[in-house]
Design a protein around this motif. Sequence first.
Motif, PDB file in Angstrom:
ATOM      1  N   ASP A   1       0.822  -1.209   0.000  1.00 24.08           N
ATOM      2  CA  ASP A   1       0.000   0.000   0.000  1.00 24.08           C
ATOM      3  C   ASP A   1       0.857   1.260   0.000  1.00 24.08           C
ATOM      4  OD1 ASP A   1      -2.386  -1.392  -0.047  1.00 24.08           O
ATOM      5  OD2 ASP A   1      -2.526  -1.513   2.140  1.00 24.08           O
TER       6      ASP A   1
ATOM      7  N   ASP B   1      -1.871   2.150  -8.725  1.00 25.53           N
ATOM      8  CA  ASP B   1      -3.302   1.876  -8.812  1.00 25.53           C
ATOM      9  C   ASP B   1      -3.521   0.370  -8.797  1.00 25.53           C
ATOM     10  OD1 ASP B   1      -5.985   1.857  -9.226  1.00 25.53           O
ATOM     11  OD2 ASP B   1      -5.960   2.841 -11.183  1.00 25.53           O
ATOM     12  N   ASP B   2      -4.130  -0.148  -7.723  1.00 34.79           N
ATOM     13  CA  ASP B   2      -4.339  -1.582  -7.573  1.00 34.79           C
ATOM     14  C   ASP B   2      -5.754  -2.007  -7.935  1.00 34.79           C
ATOM     15  OD1 ASP B   2      -1.789  -2.455  -6.721  1.00 34.79           O
ATOM     16  OD2 ASP B   2      -2.156  -1.611  -4.737  1.00 34.79           O
ATOM     17  N   ARG B   3      -6.524  -1.115  -8.535  1.00 34.24           N
ATOM     18  CA  ARG B   3      -7.872  -1.491  -8.925  1.00 34.24           C
ATOM     19  C   ARG B   3      -7.837  -2.559 -10.023  1.00 34.24           C
ATOM     20  NH1 ARG B   3     -10.313   4.244 -10.438  1.00 34.24           N
ATOM     21  NH2 ARG B   3      -8.257   4.260 -11.435  1.00 34.24           N
TER      22      ARG B   3
ATOM     23  N   THR C   1      -9.566  -4.223 -13.077  1.00 39.81           N
ATOM     24  CA  THR C   1     -10.551  -3.926 -14.104  1.00 39.81           C
ATOM     25  C   THR C   1     -10.963  -5.218 -14.814  1.00 39.81           C
ATOM     26  OG1 THR C   1      -8.910  -3.573 -15.849  1.00 39.81           O
ATOM     27  CG2 THR C   1      -9.451  -1.688 -14.430  1.00 39.81           C
TER      28      THR C   1
END
Length: 435
Positions: A54, A174-176, A178
């Motif tokens: 993080d 960015d760990d999103r 998709t």
Amino acid sequence: MELGTSLLLIASLIATAAFFSAAEISMAAARRLKLTQLADEGDARAAQVLAVQDAPGHYFTVVQIGLNMVAILGGIVGEGALTPFFAQALGWVMTPERAQTFGFASSFLTITALFIVLADLVPRRLGMNDPERLAMLTVGPMLWLTALLKPLVWLFNGLTDALSKLLGLPAQRDDRITHHDILALTEAGAQAGVVASAEQQVIENVFELDTRKVESAMTTRERVVYLLLDDDEALIRTRVAQDPHSTYLVCDGGIDQVLGYVDATDLFQRFLREEPLTLRDTSGGQLIHKVLIVPDRLTLAEMLTQFRQAHEDFAVIVNEYSLVVGVITLNDVMSTVMGSMVASHDEEQIVRRDDGSWLADGITPIPDLQRALGIDTWPQAGQYDTLAGFLMVMLRRIPKRTDVVMLEGWRFEVVDVDSHRVDQVMIVRVPEAAA
């Protein structure tokens, strides 16, 4: 410094560099999903790795400090320890001056090769093979080093943050996840044989629900079987027998004057009770049900929402002029998702022939063509949803038999037209020179 002491010191430096390399690559490659599962099971080290991911700035700063310091010390120690021995060995075959020069070069190449193989390539390969386990093994010592070198870390991080802001770089990754990431994983699984190709297609179809329009899955206007309000019993019996369906649209005078729909079960019950099959007759209960009417610009995902909210599984699709363009059922949407897993060969809209060409129906959705032909970019995308729409846009008129359109080495030839409707299209791969 004696040779044995120098070699021991070099080995220690290589081991230290290997530790930092393994800590770096394992932290970067560790999968958050697996770490989250381990952390939920009570593994404190997995939670530490997640915390570092993080905010990885301090961690990787320590890694770089360690790697650079070890590399510099390795060069100093290696040059001073090995050069005399290489020069002495080479002195037997060349002059002392040349032996000294080649001895230094040999020492440099030897130390460099040892660091590249043992301190970089091997630990990185180990880190890529099992990144989660290695990250959990190294995170404890690395956090201790981070606390020990905190002043240096603070200094270097401050300089790095200032330069990153100057260059407009993000402070955190960015760990999103998709849908592109999920599709890439399923494709990799299919190539590895872990995921069946049919299962991968189902996953792709699910994500396409947000982009496919209802027109790509509906029964078109000319294929809709409907009943008129004034049809007599004989005509209703004949139509139901010729075209058996679970639901029939009821119209008044024409298909564009929709009144509702009747369920085939209700008609069958009336037949068993020997009651008259008259659509105007309501003595046996309400026969005509209110129908769900939706615009033709809805996506299949929005259509599912409409079905859920209305508690219906049948809908009429109209255009901006309130003209009926088709009907759609919940089964149509689910068949689009399941694809070839539920569709028989006769129902497939695009079929591969033995010679490598394709025979496609005019209403074949563009995503199906994209998968079959491997065409990623379609001209004027968004103006059409089907193969027939693509041909109309490219030709700027209603297609006729023998009309041809070329796209990325594929030849689209119209072979059958039925009342201005593109029925069949032959798709053939042509040589680059001919294209």
